[in-house]
Design an enzyme around this catalytic site. Structure first.
Site, mmCIF file in Angstrom:
data_model
loop_
_atom_site.group_PDB
_atom_site.id
_atom_site.type_symbol
_atom_site.label_atom_id
_atom_site.label_comp_id
_atom_site.label_asym_id
_atom_site.label_seq_id
_atom_site.Cartn_x
_atom_site.Cartn_y
_atom_site.Cartn_z
ATOM 1 N N ALA A 18 48.113 9.365 9.062
ATOM 2 C CA ALA A 18 49.130 9.344 8.017
ATOM 3 C C ALA A 18 49.376 7.912 7.539
ATOM 4 C CB ALA A 18 50.422 9.959 8.540
ATOM 5 N N HIS A 19 49.493 7.748 6.225
ATOM 6 C CA HIS A 19 49.790 6.430 5.670
ATOM 7 C C HIS A 19 50.263 6.557 4.224
ATOM 8 C CE1 HIS A 19 45.547 7.101 4.685
ATOM 9 N NE2 HIS A 19 45.682 6.244 3.686
ATOM 10 N N ILE A 20 50.971 5.535 3.793
ATOM 11 C CA ILE A 20 51.517 5.471 2.448
ATOM 12 C C ILE A 20 50.962 4.228 1.766
ATOM 13 C CG2 ILE A 20 53.632 5.203 1.088
ATOM 14 C CD1 ILE A 20 55.099 6.551 3.506
#
Length: 129
Positions: free
Chosen positions: A92-94
């Site tokens: 998960a990453h933004i």
């Protein structure tokens, strides 16, 4: 589910770190769309952002908000855009991307390449914002 981000978090792979706390890390994208393109990553190894438990999800966005404000102060832009894609790395990453036009957030664009000195200067400007 170890990923390249897990190796950055553990220090096995170097990065241009912007900020870190016990649950998150933010660092410059190695292949940025624009100057200041930053990734915000939970340290917990979770592939899909929506699989984070509610508290971790909220904490991630609060951390992200702080980083986005620093980027906005440091990098000349109209706003800081957000993208959650997750296809390229199974962690998960933004993406936080300084925007001056809609084209700045097009992942089909040719990625920029900076020298180590340029990355360090960008890193320093965001940290000091």
């Amino acid at each position: 589910m170890s990923s390249i981000f897990s190796k950055i978090i553990s220090g096995e792979i170097p990065s241009y770190k912007i900020a870190e706390d016990e649950k998150h890390i933010a660092f410059l994208d190695a292949m940025p769309l624009v100057k200041g393109h930053t990734l915000v990553v939970p340290k917990k190894e979770v592939d899909l952002i929506f699989d984070l438990d509610s508290e971790d999800y909220k904490d991630l966005w609060a951390f992200t908000q702080d980083i986005a404000k620093q980027i906005k102060k440091a990098i000349p832009c109209k706003r800081v855009g957000i993208a959650v894609v997750g296809l390229e790395v199974p962690h998960a990453h933004i993406h936080l991307v300084p925007l001056n036009s809609m084209d700045d957030l097009n992942f089909k664009n040719v990625r920029l390449i900076f020298s180590p000195e340029e990355y360090k200067e960008i890193q320093k400007s965001i940290i000091n914002a």
